[in-house]
Design a protein around this motif. Structure first.
Motif, PDB file in Angstrom:
ATOM      1  N   ALA A   1       0.553  -0.867   0.039  1.00 26.06           N
ATOM      2  CA  ALA A   1       0.055   0.071  -0.050  1.00 26.06           C
ATOM      3  C   ALA A   1       0.478   1.532  -0.056  1.00 26.06           C
ATOM      4  CB  ALA A   1      -0.813   0.122   1.168  1.00 26.06           C
ATOM      5  N   ARG A   2       0.571   1.904  -0.443  1.00 28.02           N
ATOM      6  CA  ARG A   2       1.547   3.683  -1.206  1.00 28.02           C
ATOM      7  C   ARG A   2       0.398   3.942  -1.282  1.00 28.02           C
ATOM      8  NH1 ARG A   2       4.294   2.045  -6.006  1.00 28.02           N
ATOM      9  NH2 ARG A   2       4.280  -0.024  -4.978  1.00 28.02           N
ATOM     10  N   GLY A   3       1.264   5.609  -0.253  1.00 35.39           N
ATOM     11  CA  GLY A   3       0.469   6.668   0.060  1.00 35.39           C
ATOM     12  C   GLY A   3       0.388   7.592   0.183  1.00 35.39           C
ATOM     13  N   THR A   4      -0.392   8.886   0.671  1.00 35.98           N
ATOM     14  CA  THR A   4      -0.618   9.327   2.128  1.00 35.98           C
ATOM     15  C   THR A   4      -2.439   9.622   2.318  1.00 35.98           C
ATOM     16  OG1 THR A   4       0.606  11.229   1.611  1.00 35.98           O
ATOM     17  CG2 THR A   4      -0.811  11.580   3.632  1.00 35.98           C
ATOM     18  N   ILE A   5      -2.285   8.947   3.846  1.00 40.11           N
ATOM     19  CA  ILE A   5      -3.789   8.825   4.149  1.00 40.11           C
ATOM     20  C   ILE A   5      -4.346   9.720   3.898  1.00 40.11           C
ATOM     21  CG2 ILE A   5      -3.460   9.575   6.535  1.00 40.11           C
ATOM     22  CD1 ILE A   5      -5.439   6.574   7.276  1.00 40.11           C
ATOM     23  N   GLY A   6      -6.151   9.563   3.581  1.00 43.93           N
ATOM     24  CA  GLY A   6      -6.964  10.674   3.879  1.00 43.93           C
ATOM     25  C   GLY A   6      -7.001  10.418   1.988  1.00 43.93           C
ATOM     26  N   TYR A   7      -5.953  10.000   0.645  1.00 45.98           N
ATOM     27  CA  TYR A   7      -6.012  10.799  -0.270  1.00 45.98           C
ATOM     28  C   TYR A   7      -6.164   9.185  -1.290  1.00 45.98           C
ATOM     29  CZ  TYR A   7      -4.489  15.399   1.154  1.00 45.98           C
ATOM     30  OH  TYR A   7      -5.031  16.789   2.141  1.00 45.98           O
ATOM     31  N   VAL A   8      -5.704   7.873  -0.020  1.00 44.64           N
ATOM     32  CA  VAL A   8      -5.371   6.608  -0.856  1.00 44.64           C
ATOM     33  C   VAL A   8      -6.784   6.399  -1.359  1.00 44.64           C
ATOM     34  CG1 VAL A   8      -4.705   4.149  -0.381  1.00 44.64           C
ATOM     35  CG2 VAL A   8      -3.685   6.456   0.706  1.00 44.64           C
TER      36      VAL A   8
END
Length: 633
Positions: free
Chosen positions: A490-497
């Motif tokens: 899982a990759r990205g920033t929480i709230g935008y994933v």
């Protein structure tokens, strides 16, 4: 007559001749490794010595594998594939040290998306640690235990919260059947903090307390007591002393051939002594040559890769030039998961942004990952790469400088006021520019690129507020025409994933995952997400129910007055587009090409989409997608 014959034979080999005399006159009388491995500090934090060592300042033989420390803004940082940790304290007598996740100091929403992993390292958790468990997107509200509400991680009408505990939680209200994800973050109780004190703190303060790790490495006590410096040569522990290297402590455990040299006093022994020196000289020259060839091969391999991807058209800088252009890394512009960005100036006066990558354990994979993506791009809405530095572990990327910084600072004001320099027309043009940049990445390049980290922090604005997509540290190249791709983490920033990035039951990972992130960012540009936290929380109504209720009742979504008809239409259009983009299932979201058409079309043609499906599958996250949150392959 042995010696003249030997020297006549070796006369063409100047390297060996030089080594004989240099080694005979200096090496046996002093050991340079003794001076190299003296304790150092990053400026802040504890003294760094064996088994730890500082990259860029010390040689790797001064420490033990996996104990590499990087100095960032005078702070000692221990990097893992998933997170960077601030080293707060080191107890060499107890073989333990305290670290804290750097996200707690840097991110707006510093909640962990995955458990900290120290597999295949010498580090183990101390039994003194407590746990701070984060539960995300739960269908039921927590009860029967003191909790912290994690407002920045809210999703729709679900609950996200944190719970601290010493022993394992057995409460049935905390289970993955009711929550999409549960992550444990350890922390160590300070002597001045008790149970009641924890209740008065927030979860960010607890994360900053850090946690205790123990380590396992060869004992250094005897070496240091004898006046030596401890080190590691890749195969065994060594004690570097003022005269030479020993196996355990200064004055004991000499290697056999050295003992024979010291004992030899006869002419025959002298001949043996010189012969040994010749052999050593040969080996050292050959070893140095092999090492140089390996390093050159490694850099050459990377440069061949860069050339194949069109990057060598940019200028290659020496690290000394990078230090000069940044005035020895004086002005810090920002920091991300893979490095720190500094302001620089070229010799012609042109301002640049220099991204200094953290030391990589993967022979430049982090460097290659970003360069492989950005070197394929040429678009007005994608930041431009001007040059790079590649000197062993020292790697840097030189980008064009964006004087207005990131979009985040213009839309994340405290309270409800927007920076006056951005009008509604500015916001619409920025939204269109970002959409065009993403459309280009998804279909305009020879190889499709998925960004995986679209958020206001990664959108830079030039002097005319033209947006440019930056930070390709999590990007993934997608050769071929496959509609979906496989990701290991899982990759990205929480709230935008996007939901499918964390749970495959929502659908396949594709360019629609970037579309979801864009939609969440668009809501933040409009200012809706700020108001959700203020108003909706008071009524226990959560996003996006709150949005749909407001739209159905023809009420303003924002508390600041937008009186002009044109501005209201722009606001409603951007909200409608964002709601289409954040549909739960990828198949229900538009492509970026369609998003551009919607943003440029007639407002009357925009329909509010149906409410996204709020319920999540009862099956927990796929195991391989819960191990890391910010990874590149």
């Amino acid at each position: 007559m042995i010696l003249p014959i030997s020297f006549h034979y070796l006369k063409p080999q100047l390297c060996i001749i030089t080594t004989i005399f240099f080694f005979a006159t200096t090496v046996l009388s002093s050991n340079p490794k003794f001076k190299v491995c003296t304790p150092k500090s990053c400026g802040n934090g504890p003294s760094i010595k064996y088994p730890f060592w500082i990259s860029y300042e010390q040689e790797s033989f001064c420490g033990y594998p996996h104990f590499e420390i990087t100095c960032m803004d005078k702070n000692p940082i221990l990097s893992t594939p998933s997170y960077d940790f601030l080293v707060k304290d080191i107890s060499y007598s107890n073989s333990s040290f305290t670290v804290a996740n750097m996200a707690a100091y840097e991110d707006n929403c510093p909640v962990p998306l995955s458990n900290y992993s120290f597999d295949q390292t010498p580090f183990t958790y101390s039994s003194e640690n407590w746990n701070l468990s984060f539960f995300y997107n739960c269908t039921t509200e927590p009860i029967d235990y003191p909790t912290y509400q994690v407002d920045c991680a809210k999703n729709a009408s679900l609950y996200s919260f944190a719970v601290f505990h010493k022993e394992k939680l057995e409460n049935k209200n905390y289970s993955l059947n009711e929550c999409q994800l549960m992550v444990n973050a350890p922390f160590i109780m300070n002597a001045s903090v008790n149970f009641t004190g924890l209740l008065r703190m927030n979860y960010i303060e607890i994360l900053k307390m850090g946690f205790l790790l123990n380590w396992t490495a060869p004992d250094c006590e005897y070496c240091e007591k004898s006046g030596g410096r401890c080190g590691f040569d890749g195969n065994q522990f060594l004690c570097f002393c003022k005269d030479k290297t020993y196996l355990r402590s200064c004055g004991s455990g000499l290697v056999n051939w050295k003992a024979k040299i010291v004992i030899g006093t006869t002419s025959a022994a002298t001949a043996v002594f010189m012969l040994c020196l010749i052999i050593i000289g040969c080996r050292k020259c050959m070893s140095s040559r092999r090492k140089l060839n390996f390093q050159m091969t490694n850099e050459q391999d990377i440069e061949v890769f860069l050339k194949d991807h069109g990057t060598l058209a940019q200028k290659k800088y020496r690290f000394s030039e990078v230090k000069k252009m940044t005035n020895n890394f004086t002005v810090k512009l920002g920091e991300g998961g893979f490095g720190v960005v500094y302001k620089g100036e070229l010799s012609n006066g042109y301002h640049v942004a220099v991204k200094l990558l953290r030391a990589s354990k993967g022979n430049g994979k982090d460097f290659i990952n970003e360069v492989a993506s950005i070197s394929r791009t040429s678009h007005v809405n994608v930041v431009q790469l001007l040059g790079f530095c590649l000197e062993g572990k020292k790697k840097a990327l030189i980008y064009e400088f964006m004087p207005n910084g990131s979009l985040d600072k213009f839309i994340s004001n405290k309270g409800l006021e927007r920076t006056s320099s951005l009008t509604w027309d500015n916001l619409l043009q920025i939204a269109k520019g970002i959409a065009k940049g993403l459309e280009y990445l998804h279909k305009g390049c020879n190889t499709r690129i998925l960004h995986f980290d679209i958020k206001p922090h990664n959108i830079l604005l030039d002097e005319n507020f033209c947006p440019k997509i930056s930070d390709f540290g999590l990007a993934k190249l997608c050769p071929g025409k496959e509609s979906t791709i496989s990701v290991s983490y899982a990759r990205g920033t929480i709230g935008y994933v996007a939901p499918e990035v964390c749970n495959k039951h929502f659908g396949g990972v594709s360019q629609k995952s970037d579309v979801y992130s864009y939609g969440m960012m668009l809501l933040e540009i409009v200012g809706v997400r700020n108001n959700i936290n203020v108003e909706a929380t008071e009524t226990s109504e959560y996003f996006p129910d709150w949005i749909y209720r407001k739209l159905e009742q023809d009420q303003d979504l924002k508390s600041d007055d937008v009186t002009a008809t044109k501005e209201k239409e722009t606001e409603r259009r951007m909200i409608a587009v964002s709601l289409w983009c954040i549909q739960t299932f990828p198949k229900d979201r538009p492509t970026m090409s369609r998003v551009i058409e919607m943003l440029e079309g007639n407002m009357n043609s925009q329909e509010i989409p149906p409410k996204p499906v709020l319920s999540s599958p009862t099956i927990g996250l796929v195991p391989e997608l819960t191990t890391s949150s910010l990874q590149s392959e």
